[in-house]
Write an enzyme that holds these catalytic residues in place. Structure first.
Site, PDB file in Angstrom:
ATOM      1  N   GLY A 101       0.828  -1.195   0.000  1.00  0.00           N
ATOM      2  CA  GLY A 101       0.000   0.000   0.000  1.00  0.00           C
ATOM      3  C   GLY A 101       0.864   1.247   0.000  1.00  0.00           C
ATOM      4  O   GLY A 101       2.067   1.184   0.291  1.00  0.00           O
ATOM      5  N   CYS A 128       5.262  -6.205   1.553  1.00  0.00           N
ATOM      6  CA  CYS A 128       5.638  -4.796   1.529  1.00  0.00           C
ATOM      7  C   CYS A 128       4.990  -4.056   2.696  1.00  0.00           C
ATOM      8  O   CYS A 128       5.365  -4.261   3.840  1.00  0.00           O
ATOM      9  CB  CYS A 128       5.287  -4.175   0.173  1.00  0.00           C
ATOM     10  N   TYR A 129       3.992  -3.189   2.451  1.00  0.00           N
ATOM     11  CA  TYR A 129       3.312  -2.514   3.567  1.00  0.00           C
ATOM     12  C   TYR A 129       2.769  -3.545   4.556  1.00  0.00           C
ATOM     13  O   TYR A 129       2.817  -3.337   5.773  1.00  0.00           O
ATOM     14  CB  TYR A 129       2.175  -1.639   3.040  1.00  0.00           C
ATOM     15  N   HIS A 215       7.671  -7.854  -3.984  1.00  0.00           N
ATOM     16  CA  HIS A 215       6.384  -8.240  -4.572  1.00  0.00           C
ATOM     17  C   HIS A 215       6.525  -9.568  -5.332  1.00  0.00           C
ATOM     18  O   HIS A 215       7.090  -9.602  -6.422  1.00  0.00           O
ATOM     19  CB  HIS A 215       5.881  -7.152  -5.518  1.00  0.00           C
ATOM     20  N   GLU A 217       4.066 -11.233  -6.659  1.00  0.00           N
ATOM     21  CA  GLU A 217       2.978 -11.405  -7.621  1.00  0.00           C
ATOM     22  C   GLU A 217       3.319 -10.896  -9.009  1.00  0.00           C
ATOM     23  O   GLU A 217       2.629 -11.231  -9.978  1.00  0.00           O
ATOM     24  CB  GLU A 217       1.704 -10.722  -7.107  1.00  0.00           C
ATOM     25  N   SER A 269     -27.305 -11.221 -22.774  1.00  0.00           N
ATOM     26  CA  SER A 269     -26.796 -10.169 -23.655  1.00  0.00           C
ATOM     27  C   SER A 269     -26.173 -10.728 -24.926  1.00  0.00           C
ATOM     28  O   SER A 269     -26.017 -10.002 -25.910  1.00  0.00           O
ATOM     29  CB  SER A 269     -25.745  -9.338 -22.920  1.00  0.00           C
ATOM     30  N   GLY A 270     -25.768 -11.980 -24.896  1.00  0.00           N
ATOM     31  CA  GLY A 270     -25.064 -12.565 -26.029  1.00  0.00           C
ATOM     32  C   GLY A 270     -23.591 -12.740 -25.771  1.00  0.00           C
ATOM     33  O   GLY A 270     -22.894 -13.428 -26.525  1.00  0.00           O
ATOM     34  N   GLY A 271     -23.070 -12.125 -24.689  1.00  0.00           N
ATOM     35  CA  GLY A 271     -21.672 -12.267 -24.333  1.00  0.00           C
ATOM     36  C   GLY A 271     -21.409 -13.513 -23.514  1.00  0.00           C
ATOM     37  O   GLY A 271     -22.328 -14.203 -23.075  1.00  0.00           O
ATOM     38  N   VAL A 272     -20.124 -13.805 -23.290  1.00  0.00           N
ATOM     39  CA  VAL A 272     -19.755 -15.014 -22.579  1.00  0.00           C
ATOM     40  C   VAL A 272     -20.244 -14.978 -21.136  1.00  0.00           C
ATOM     41  O   VAL A 272     -20.658 -16.017 -20.592  1.00  0.00           O
ATOM     42  CB  VAL A 272     -18.222 -15.239 -22.637  1.00  0.00           C
ATOM     43  N   ASP A 273     -20.229 -13.828 -20.490  1.00  0.00           N
ATOM     44  CA  ASP A 273     -20.613 -13.772 -19.078  1.00  0.00           C
ATOM     45  C   ASP A 273     -22.056 -14.201 -18.867  1.00  0.00           C
ATOM     46  O   ASP A 273     -22.353 -15.057 -18.034  1.00  0.00           O
ATOM     47  CB  ASP A 273     -20.396 -12.361 -18.517  1.00  0.00           C
ATOM     48  N   SER A 274     -22.962 -13.595 -19.611  1.00  0.00           N
ATOM     49  CA  SER A 274     -24.368 -13.945 -19.429  1.00  0.00           C
ATOM     50  C   SER A 274     -24.663 -15.352 -19.925  1.00  0.00           C
ATOM     51  O   SER A 274     -25.512 -16.056 -19.366  1.00  0.00           O
ATOM     52  CB  SER A 274     -25.281 -12.934 -20.132  1.00  0.00           C
ATOM     53  N   ALA A 275     -23.945 -15.812 -20.969  1.00  0.00           N
ATOM     54  CA  ALA A 275     -24.148 -17.174 -21.465  1.00  0.00           C
ATOM     55  C   ALA A 275     -23.742 -18.207 -20.417  1.00  0.00           C
ATOM     56  O   ALA A 275     -24.458 -19.185 -20.174  1.00  0.00           O
ATOM     57  CB  ALA A 275     -23.350 -17.390 -22.749  1.00  0.00           C
ATOM     58  N   LYS A 415     -12.532 -12.725 -16.081  1.00  0.00           N
ATOM     59  CA  LYS A 415     -13.035 -13.150 -17.382  1.00  0.00           C
ATOM     60  C   LYS A 415     -12.420 -14.477 -17.830  1.00  0.00           C
ATOM     61  O   LYS A 415     -13.130 -15.351 -18.353  1.00  0.00           O
ATOM     62  CB  LYS A 415     -12.773 -12.065 -18.426  1.00  0.00           C
TER      63      LYS A 415
END
Length: 559
Positions: A101, A128-129, A215, A217, A269-275, A415
């Protein structure tokens, strides 16, 4: 200010106190854990998933820490540093990671350590912090460094590698970013690594409380993933069983419990998330689910027909197609502020769904394909370390008086994790790997007021962009590629005559999860073809520019 000369350190916003080495009753991490009070215990709900909690102290890498842990097969959740312990009761917490941070632990008002972290007796890794906070809170001392470390450094292990440092080389490159350092270790701790400018680059005790000044990551710490795996498996004893298949099983179980015999609609919606969300919920409740695809008039060229054909061809789910374009465009009339656009679109969506629900029957729930980046970018509170970037229409844009209860099975997924779940569910590649398309659609790609004429101009330009991106076989190499209709007109010369047309901006980016993104280095020849086609085939446009802004500092969408 945290002062180790005091008998205790108070956590902001809490009546609990962590006693430090100045307290005659408690002097070590183990004793603090053993002295815990009932209110400091973490009590998971039955069947809670195993998890690591990443407490966010404002680091730009907090989300990346969470990703790295998940990549190791362990579920992780990112939470503000002052999250109450009861907010973690849905998890079987195996350990904590304290992020870095921007603050200094000795600053007045600096974020502090929640009492339950130490009182739980669970392993803790401070980064770190987070490391400096552990040291200060447990009786050590932190001070400004005489020589700051930013960027590349080399650490040397101070003792045989075990636990956190298991199977790591005696010296290794790391990425540092700090202006403070620990000048006195807390009781029971020892230095286990050092660098030229950090005598205590890593610290450890015998009860799983650990700190590192660098770090792990980021890619600039090559052995960072191994170090995190050591914490997860050697120290915290995680089983590493978080997979797409396990997520699906757990999601189906919790959805069945939530819905019972109720009726559910899904905002498709037609996108991958809603599908993926629709497929998950359908697996849980079957015919209790009805999917509703609303054409809001803000979709790409031929998108409504493509969505309906794709879903009816691949999914045996009741799908209803609603044309509400006139309604949405009327609600957006004369609106130029992007936040207002998002909020109005979100509310209009919900009102349409509520009306459709009344026609179906006793509907109590609505499914949305909300994902983690949506939630994080829409977050805003007085204590949250994460600032609100923009309101997502399906998060902060929802009306407070909505009649339906939300089901968001993907709310805690990135995603790429959603795509893995989609593949596990057997969805076709054309759904799973479709580039993301924003819920507010072209409304946030038309800068300024949204009109039918502007939408028509943008659709024709955008069609050319997608056509050439696919012709060049780079569609799946890009996170997103699209056109933006700016609110700028420019002078041009076409056919020996003066023109005064719109400027189109091209936006093509690469990313892993949309939390960060970089502009795509497309071949000049490809950019040339796109530009030439747009100005020749869309007469209202006479200039094309290419956006070379990364995220941060920009966002992927212009609004």
């Amino acid at each position: 200010m945290v002062d180790t000369s005091e008998a205790s350190a108070t956590v902001a916003g809490s009546g609990d106190r962590i006693r430090t080495s100045g307290d005659s009753e408690v002097s070590t991490y183990l004793e603090i854990a053993e002295a815990r009070e009932p209110g400091q215990l973490l009590t998971p709900a039955p069947e809670a998933p195993e998890a690591i909690v990443v407490l966010d102290y404002g680091s730009q890498f907090s989300m990346l820490i969470t990703r790295r842990i998940r990549e190791a097969g362990v579920y992780a959740e990112l939470a503000p540093w002052d999250t109450p312990s009861e907010k973690l009761s849905h998890l079987k917490v195996k350990g904590f990671v304290l992020s870095g941070g921007p603050a200094s632990v000795y600053d007045e008002g600096a974020p502090t350590l929640p009492p339950y972290v130490v009182a739980s007796g669970l392993p803790v890794l401070g980064i770190c912090y987070g490391m400096q906070l552990l040291a200060q809170s447990l009786g050590g001392r932190v001070a400004p460094a005489s020589r700051r470390e930013y960027g590349h450094a080399v650490i040397t292990l101070s003792e045989p590698a075990h636990g956190l440092l298991h199977d790591l080389p005696a010296t290794m490159p790391v990425w540092m970013s700090h202006a403070d350092r620990i000048v006195e270790l807390p009781p029971g701790f020892r230095s286990v690594a050092h660098s030229d400018d950090s005598p205590i680059a890593a610290m450890s005790n015998d009860t799983g409380c650990l700190g590192i000044q660098f770090h792990p990551e980021v890619v600039h710490t090559p052995q960072g993933s191994q170090l995190l795996r050591n914490f997860l498996f050697e120290v915290a004893g995680c089983s590493g069983d978080w997979t797409a298949a396990n997520f699906i099983e757990e999601s189906i179980r919790t959805t069945r419990e939530q819905v019972g015999d109720g009726q559910v609609i899904c905002a498709l919606s037609g996108g991958v998330d809603s599908a993926v969300a629709a497929t998950l919920v359908h697996a849980a409740v079957g015919d209790q689910l009805t999917c509703i695809f609303v054409d809001n008039g803000l979709l790409r060229a031929e998108e409504p027909e493509r969505v309906v054909n794709t879903f009816r061809g691949h999914m045996s789910i009741d799908l209803r197609h609603i044309d509400a374009a006139d309604r949405f465009l009327a609600d957006l009339a004369e609106v130029t502020n992007p936040e207002t656009k998002r909020i109005r679109i979100g509310e209009t969506f919900i009102r349409v769904f509520e009306e459709q629900a009344r026609g179906i029957g006793d509907v109590n729930y609505i499914v949305q394909g909300t994902t983690y980046p949506d939630v994080i970018e829409s977050a805003s509170s007085g204590t949250d370390a994460t600032a609100k970037i923009k309101t997502h229409h399906n998060v902060g844009g929802l009306p407070k008086d909505m009649e339906l209860s939300l089901i968001e099975p993907l709310r805690n997924l990135f995603k790429d994790e959603v795509r893995r779940v989609g593949k596990e569910l057997g969805l076709p590649d054309e759904m799973v790997y479709r580039q993301p398309f924003p819920g507010p659609g072209l409304a946030i790609r038309v800068i300024g007021e949204v009109t039918r004429d502007k939408l028509d101009i943008l659709r024709r330009a955008d069609w050319i962009v997608m056509d050439e991106i696919k012709n060049a076989a780079v569609y799946y190499d890009l996170w997103q590629s699209f056109a933006v209709l700016t609110d700028t007109r420019t002078v041009g010369v076409q056919g020996d005559g003066r023109t005064y047309g719109f400027c189109i901006a091209l936006r093509c980016v690469t990313a892993e999860d949309a939390m960060t993104a970089d502009w795509a280095r497309l071949p000049y020849d490809l950019l040339s073809v796109i530009s030439r086609r747009i100005v020749n085939e869309v007469p209202e446009v006479n200039r094309v520019v290419y956006d070379i802004t990364s995220k941060p500092p920009g966002t992927i969408e212009w609004e």
